[in-house]
Design a protein around this motif. Structure first.
Motif, mmCIF file in Angstrom:
data_model
loop_
_atom_site.group_PDB
_atom_site.id
_atom_site.type_symbol
_atom_site.label_atom_id
_atom_site.label_comp_id
_atom_site.label_asym_id
_atom_site.label_seq_id
_atom_site.Cartn_x
_atom_site.Cartn_y
_atom_site.Cartn_z
ATOM 1 N N LYS A 89 0.810 -1.220 0.000
ATOM 2 C CA LYS A 89 0.000 0.000 0.000
ATOM 3 C C LYS A 89 0.840 1.266 0.000
ATOM 4 O O LYS A 89 0.421 2.289 0.544
ATOM 5 C CB LYS A 89 -0.902 0.009 1.229
ATOM 6 C CG LYS A 89 -1.811 -1.187 1.362
ATOM 7 C CD LYS A 89 -2.543 -1.151 2.677
ATOM 8 C CE LYS A 89 -3.309 -2.448 2.900
ATOM 9 N NZ LYS A 89 -3.854 -2.514 4.265
ATOM 10 N N LYS A 92 -0.950 4.550 -1.090
ATOM 11 C CA LYS A 92 -1.890 5.110 -0.117
ATOM 12 C C LYS A 92 -1.159 5.715 1.077
ATOM 13 O O LYS A 92 -1.568 6.758 1.593
ATOM 14 C CB LYS A 92 -2.883 4.044 0.337
ATOM 15 C CG LYS A 92 -3.839 3.649 -0.757
ATOM 16 C CD LYS A 92 -4.850 2.663 -0.282
ATOM 17 C CE LYS A 92 -5.623 2.209 -1.493
ATOM 18 N NZ LYS A 92 -6.958 1.929 -1.352
ATOM 19 N N GLU A 95 0.219 9.030 0.001
ATOM 20 C CA GLU A 95 -0.872 10.004 -0.094
ATOM 21 C C GLU A 95 -1.236 10.557 1.280
ATOM 22 O O GLU A 95 -1.426 11.765 1.445
ATOM 23 C CB GLU A 95 -2.109 9.371 -0.734
ATOM 24 C CG GLU A 95 -1.994 9.181 -2.225
ATOM 25 C CD GLU A 95 -3.194 8.458 -2.819
ATOM 26 O OE1 GLU A 95 -4.267 8.383 -2.157
ATOM 27 O OE2 GLU A 95 -3.063 7.964 -3.949
ATOM 28 N N LYS A 96 -1.334 9.684 2.284
ATOM 29 C CA LYS A 96 -1.671 10.119 3.639
ATOM 30 C C LYS A 96 -0.558 10.998 4.220
ATOM 31 O O LYS A 96 -0.842 11.993 4.895
ATOM 32 C CB LYS A 96 -1.934 8.914 4.540
ATOM 33 C CG LYS A 96 -3.252 8.241 4.233
ATOM 34 C CD LYS A 96 -3.519 7.090 5.159
ATOM 35 C CE LYS A 96 -4.855 6.459 4.831
ATOM 36 N NZ LYS A 96 -5.216 5.392 5.754
#
Length: 105
Positions: A89, A92, A95-96
């Motif tokens: 991941k 993701k 992105e966070k």
């Protein structure tokens, strides 16, 4: 924006390097500078310098095994993730991290 990271896995082989590659690929796709130190079966490679850490907006650490020299990150925002999560991941997670860093500016 700059991320520094330390990756390691219990066996110190495949996932250590796979997670580093996944993070580098995901950060590059977002135009984010990243430097990853690996702590594998052959020791510390690509060791983060004082300057790398000073210039970083955030530190990402894998938490599957105890990492060496984590005291050098004191005072920096730290994100801890599982090495398998980073492999699977990374997009993701990056992105966070990006949202978090932007919210602090």
């Amino acid at each position: 924006m700059k991320i520094v990271a330390v990756t390691a896995c219990p066996s110190g082989v495949a996932h250590t390097y796979m997670s580093a590659e996944a993070l580098e690929r995901a950060a590059k796709a977002k135009g984010i500078a990243v430097k990853v130190e690996t702590q594998g079966s052959i020791g510390i490679e690509n060791k983060l310098t004082v300057e790398d850490i000073r210039d970083a907006d955030i530190v990402l650490l894998t938490n599957d095994i105890g990492l060496k020299e984590t005291e050098r990150f004191q005072g920096k925002p730290i994100v801890k993730v599982g090495v398998s999560d980073l492999v699977k991941k990374a997009d993701k997670i990056v992105e966070k991290i990006e949202v978090f860093i932007q919210s602090k500016k």
